[in-house]
Design an enzyme around this catalytic site. Structure first.
Site, short mmCIF file in Angstrom:
data_model
loop_
_atom_site.label_atom_id
_atom_site.label_comp_id
_atom_site.label_asym_id
_atom_site.label_seq_id
_atom_site.Cartn_x
_atom_site.Cartn_y
_atom_site.Cartn_z
N HIS A 120 1.46 5.83 -7.64
CA HIS A 120 0.28 5.00 -7.92
C HIS A 120 -0.72 5.81 -8.75
CE1 HIS A 120 0.97 1.43 -5.39
NE2 HIS A 120 1.63 2.26 -4.61
N GLU A 128 -3.30 4.77 -10.23
CA GLU A 128 -4.67 4.29 -9.97
C GLU A 128 -5.27 4.93 -8.72
OE1 GLU A 128 -2.23 1.44 -7.44
OE2 GLU A 128 -1.94 2.74 -9.18
N CYS A 179 5.05 1.11 -9.19
CA CYS A 179 5.48 0.92 -7.81
C CYS A 179 6.50 -0.22 -7.75
CB CYS A 179 4.28 0.69 -6.89
SG CYS A 179 4.71 0.87 -5.13
#
Length: 203
Positions: A185, A187, A80
């Protein structure tokens, strides 16, 4: 050993939990002394470009990271805003970026976005442009979670390994030698995100 760089602007715990569950050795790095014996780096980031660069400068780790990445050539992945600060500069701020990959950060042209808001927020499909070890064992046309108003534009398109489309096609995953950047992202992207982080951990 993966070093997850904690300079105050990233979702550190989410990455730590994923690597813990994968049984891949990692440690959270908060100062320069903790960068010893690291052979891979995760550079997360959220928020604005200038804030991320100031936070990294203030952490005292920037010069050591330059050495590890540019001289010792250890693999690094910026995520990011952590990807965006790999660039030379950004439309979002006035500070210089790390300049590890030749490119600049630009803002989406809102006039080209017909059916969506700015920021680009939510799930989007990845268009894989090149074979890369980081893409091993992903499902076909994998989807990832995005949250951003600015995007990295590579000056050398040979460095682009995946794109996505939001009003216009943009570079969303890049790779130059040992340096990776991903705009989405992982995660927050469930099994495809976990697999991508696993692949990076096993490079």
């Amino acid at each position: 050993m993966i070093g997850i760089v904690d300079y105050g602007v990233g979702n550190i715990k989410a990455f730590a939990n994923i690597y813990k569950n994968l049984n891949i050795p990692f440690k959270i790095v908060k100062d320069i002394s903790e960068l010893e014996n690291i052979d891979k780096l995760i550079l997360p980031g959220v928020g604005s470009f200038d804030h991320a660069m100031k936070s990294l400068q203030n952490s005292g780790m920037k010069e050591k990271l330059d050495e590890l990445v540019l001289e010792k050539k250890i693999p690094v992945i910026g995520i990011c805003v952590g990807m965006q600060i790999l660039a030379k500069s950004s439309d979002e701020g006035i500070l210089n970026g790390l300049g590890w990959i030749d490119g600049v950060v630009k803002k989406f042209d809102k006039s080209k976005i017909k059916n969506g808001p700015l920021p680009h927020m939510g799930w989007n499909t990845l268009n894989i442009e090149k074979k890369n070890k980081i893409f091993e064992n992903l499902e076909e046309n994998p989807r990832y979670y995005f949250l951003h108003s600015y995007y990295f534009e590579c000056n050398n398109k040979e460095d682009v390994i995946a794109t996505a489309n939001y009003g216009e096609e943009f570079d969303c995953m890049i790779n130059h030698k040992n340096i990776y950047g991903i705009q989405c992202h992982p995660e927050k992207s469930h099994h495809n995100g976990i697999q991508l982080l696993k692949n990076f951990g096993e490079l």
